[in-house]
Scaffold this active site. Sequence first.
Site, PDB file in Angstrom:
ATOM      1  N   ASP A  41      -0.881  -9.594  -9.367  1.00  0.00           N
ATOM      2  CA  ASP A  41       0.164  -9.556 -10.392  1.00  0.00           C
ATOM      3  C   ASP A  41       0.491  -8.120 -10.780  1.00  0.00           C
ATOM      4  O   ASP A  41       1.655  -7.774 -11.000  1.00  0.00           O
ATOM      5  CB  ASP A  41      -0.295 -10.327 -11.638  1.00  0.00           C
ATOM      6  CG  ASP A  41      -0.271 -11.831 -11.421  1.00  0.00           C
ATOM      7  OD1 ASP A  41       0.233 -12.265 -10.362  1.00  0.00           O
ATOM      8  OD2 ASP A  41      -0.749 -12.561 -12.294  1.00  0.00           O
ATOM      9  N   ALA A  42      -0.549  -7.289 -10.889  1.00  0.00           N
ATOM     10  CA  ALA A  42      -0.331  -5.900 -11.301  1.00  0.00           C
ATOM     11  C   ALA A  42       0.499  -5.145 -10.269  1.00  0.00           C
ATOM     12  O   ALA A  42       1.393  -4.372 -10.617  1.00  0.00           O
ATOM     13  CB  ALA A  42      -1.679  -5.211 -11.507  1.00  0.00           C
ATOM     14  N   TYR A  44       2.610  -6.502  -8.127  1.00  0.00           N
ATOM     15  CA  TYR A  44       3.960  -7.062  -8.181  1.00  0.00           C
ATOM     16  C   TYR A  44       4.745  -6.453  -9.344  1.00  0.00           C
ATOM     17  O   TYR A  44       5.900  -6.035  -9.189  1.00  0.00           O
ATOM     18  CB  TYR A  44       3.885  -8.581  -8.331  1.00  0.00           C
ATOM     19  CG  TYR A  44       5.239  -9.254  -8.460  1.00  0.00           C
ATOM     20  CD1 TYR A  44       5.987  -9.574  -7.327  1.00  0.00           C
ATOM     21  CD2 TYR A  44       5.774  -9.541  -9.710  1.00  0.00           C
ATOM     22  CE1 TYR A  44       7.233 -10.177  -7.445  1.00  0.00           C
ATOM     23  CE2 TYR A  44       7.025 -10.139  -9.834  1.00  0.00           C
ATOM     24  CZ  TYR A  44       7.744 -10.458  -8.696  1.00  0.00           C
ATOM     25  OH  TYR A  44       8.987 -11.038  -8.815  1.00  0.00           O
ATOM     26  N   ASP A  45       4.104  -6.397 -10.524  1.00  0.00           N
ATOM     27  CA  ASP A  45       4.778  -5.799 -11.685  1.00  0.00           C
ATOM     28  C   ASP A  45       5.156  -4.354 -11.413  1.00  0.00           C
ATOM     29  O   ASP A  45       6.226  -3.881 -11.823  1.00  0.00           O
ATOM     30  CB  ASP A  45       3.876  -5.876 -12.917  1.00  0.00           C
ATOM     31  CG  ASP A  45       3.741  -7.291 -13.461  1.00  0.00           C
ATOM     32  OD1 ASP A  45       4.627  -8.121 -13.165  1.00  0.00           O
ATOM     33  OD2 ASP A  45       2.761  -7.560 -14.179  1.00  0.00           O
ATOM     34  N   SER A  91      13.582 -16.316 -17.025  1.00  0.00           N
ATOM     35  CA  SER A  91      12.261 -15.699 -17.019  1.00  0.00           C
ATOM     36  C   SER A  91      12.151 -14.820 -18.261  1.00  0.00           C
ATOM     37  O   SER A  91      12.951 -14.951 -19.190  1.00  0.00           O
ATOM     38  CB  SER A  91      12.078 -14.883 -15.742  1.00  0.00           C
ATOM     39  OG  SER A  91      10.774 -14.362 -15.674  1.00  0.00           O
ATOM     40  N   LEU A  92      11.208 -13.898 -18.301  1.00  0.00           N
ATOM     41  CA  LEU A  92      11.050 -12.989 -19.432  1.00  0.00           C
ATOM     42  C   LEU A  92      10.909 -11.559 -18.931  1.00  0.00           C
ATOM     43  O   LEU A  92      10.296 -11.315 -17.881  1.00  0.00           O
ATOM     44  CB  LEU A  92       9.797 -13.347 -20.244  1.00  0.00           C
ATOM     45  CG  LEU A  92       9.824 -14.625 -21.079  1.00  0.00           C
ATOM     46  CD1 LEU A  92       8.429 -14.922 -21.606  1.00  0.00           C
ATOM     47  CD2 LEU A  92      10.809 -14.501 -22.227  1.00  0.00           C
ATOM     48  N   LYS A 123       0.766 -16.308 -23.732  1.00  0.00           N
ATOM     49  CA  LYS A 123       1.509 -16.484 -22.482  1.00  0.00           C
ATOM     50  C   LYS A 123       0.602 -17.209 -21.488  1.00  0.00           C
ATOM     51  O   LYS A 123      -0.297 -16.606 -20.917  1.00  0.00           O
ATOM     52  CB  LYS A 123       1.964 -15.131 -21.933  1.00  0.00           C
ATOM     53  CG  LYS A 123       2.868 -15.239 -20.709  1.00  0.00           C
ATOM     54  CD  LYS A 123       3.356 -13.860 -20.290  1.00  0.00           C
ATOM     55  CE  LYS A 123       4.322 -13.971 -19.117  1.00  0.00           C
ATOM     56  NZ  LYS A 123       3.685 -14.528 -17.901  1.00  0.00           N
ATOM     57  N   CYS A 443     -37.877 -12.109  -0.612  1.00  0.00           N
ATOM     58  CA  CYS A 443     -38.909 -11.375   0.116  1.00  0.00           C
ATOM     59  C   CYS A 443     -40.255 -11.745  -0.498  1.00  0.00           C
ATOM     60  O   CYS A 443     -40.481 -11.488  -1.687  1.00  0.00           O
ATOM     61  CB  CYS A 443     -38.673  -9.865  -0.002  1.00  0.00           C
ATOM     62  SG  CYS A 443     -40.037  -8.876   0.657  1.00  0.00           S
TER      63      CYS A 443
END
Length: 749
Positions: A41-42, A44-45, A91-92, A123, A443
């Site tokens: 997401d980061a 893409y933003d 959208s926003l 959100k 071990c």
Amino acid sequence: MTETALDDSLSQAAAEAATLTERILAARDAYYERNEPAISDAEYDGLVQRLEELERLFPELQSQDSPTQTVGGRAETTLFDPVQHAERMLSLDNVFSIEEFRDWAAKVERDSGRSVHYLCELKIDGLAINLRYENGVLVTAATRGDGVVGEDVSENIDFVPGIPRRLAGTGHPPLMEVRGEVFFPVESFAELNAAQVASGERPFANARNAASGSLRQKASTKTPAQLRLMKARLGRLRMLVHGIGAWERPAATSQSEVYAVLEDWGLPTSEYFRVTPNPGQAAEFIEYYGEHRARVSHEIDGIVIKIDELELHAELGATNRAPRWAIAYKYPPEQVNTTLRDIVVSVGRTGRATPFAVMDKVRVAGSEVRQATLHNQDVVKAKGVLIGDTIVLRKAGDVIPEVLGPVVELRDGTEREFVMPANCPECGTPLAPAKEGDIDLRCPNARSCPAQVRGRVEHIGSRGALDIEVLGEVAAAALTQPTVPETPPLPTEAGLFDLQLTDLLPIQVTVRDAETGLPREDVDGSEKLRMPFSRNPTAAEKKKGLTGLQPSASATKLLAEIDRAKTKPLWRILVSLNIRHVGPVAARALANHFGSLDAIRESVAADLATVDGVGGIIADAVLDWFQVDWHRDIVDAWVRAGVQFTTPGHPGPGAAARADGVLSGLTVVATGSLEGFTREGAQEAIIIAGGKSAASVSKNTDFVAAGPGAGSKLAKAEALGIRILDADEFRILIEQGPGALPTPPPIIS
């Protein structure tokens, strides 16, 4: 700028914009249509922000079909029938800082010419859905699609609990569209992924994609068994409504009043919203949930702020893709993509062999991460990750980073499978389960495996044990695994209290990461890590004839701290013995009850188990520990060195009374990851303050201190109405008592 230079700049910007557009559209297609996010997401933003910047600088680059002007998702697919929304589904726009939010709020108030109220709500990270009601009857449920046309998922929405097919009450309009989000609650998503792993399937990368993938399935394509599974998944979904689309004359004048009407009609609305009179209080709401987002029952990635007055919605209007009367504040990403460079196996103080993911360093949830535990070989297989994969990494709040899975679409064939080693990477002993049926490999060379000895020595110096300053990761490695000398000063922890200055001077060490075992670089280029206890002589010392290595301040301080630790409280000595299950809470209970190590050793399991805070499992672990000869050797060596295994003045087993404190008479449960506290450290702090540290929540619990990952205990506390504290409030509680706790801010309007 010359005309030629301007043309060149425009040409370069156009080329970059075309590349950005292609990447954004490809990412949208993967995210919305295939439920397989190719980038985080980061990231893409960031692409969208850069394209917006170019279009501001060069307006001629912006077209009506630019990703900055359109809503993500396709209008039509071959799987579902198309549905045209009565009102466009927008959208926003996003902001990423409080300053950007305040700028937006200032512009709204300038444009409207008045002060406004701000409705703040969480959100939800889910799938946008539009419900169309005609005269109170649900007609269609559709995805957002391109904002104008979506997909008809009505037959699947029937299986999602809480969505009324017929509205309650009266006064329903002839046509109404309600917008909301379909999502998996955090607990349901965890259960879904556990079921995926148990059935040999790859777990879902995130809750949003799981929700989308579950809702966008065709029942007609399923076998009976697949259909049952599909219905079961849909039954785990939930929906919350957060707005309206088509509604000619709403029976309200504000967004908050709309929520009240919708709730009266039986529609599911969120309890997590607040109407504030100014941007300052809205900013407080944003910051509050930025710190407490792990307490919410569903995933969130930010806060939506809307102008509460409905009359201003029409007045302020909208762009091609987003309303001007609402904005989304995006929190720093909790989920990012990075590259899995290797999987290495680390052996800890208990002998458990743990695979760790070694990744390209990436920033997530406010901190940089380069490694994450993969728990065991079965988890590696279940997650389906290959070395070289692009992987999805999650770090919710302060929880340990978790690898969710691979981005399969980005594989190029160079990736390779991880193979669990057959032998301990530290001492070469064959790895094996501790007992039949165990998944974890260990071990068995507990006495002398260098990694286990190092871990135990570091544990002895920790705050929860003897709290020996200087005896941390570097010192423990130097004492147990030096590169020089060949024989370590501490083959086992038995010799810790016999260390002399001459034992420390020749030590050189390659410091390795405590988790991955990889060599760590010197933090400042000096020899502080390579030679932790010695230094070369100064010029003045050389003039006096000193030529060999000299003790550093760390060396003398370490020996002084070790000597001081000999008389520390008995419970700390017990913790430092590394007895399985005996942390600060159980150790304090044993020390308070028995008063000496001899009294503990001479007790039978039934006597140990009756001590409050101990029980049968810990009792057996204590007695089993003393059955091992080299464990007894440790105690004997420490006794000879002067370690005090008694509590001075203790009257004998069962006679000690707990001292009063600020939590006297109160029961507190600590759960999840509390910043600044280990799990045992939080329990110890409660007991030190005079309270009872309980393992489960009940009606007798006074407070629950909850951090990220709290799970069912948090949910039970909320259901019982018990006061829930974050890490800062917990610290106030144990230091000053309940009277000093601040009044919690109201979060529901």
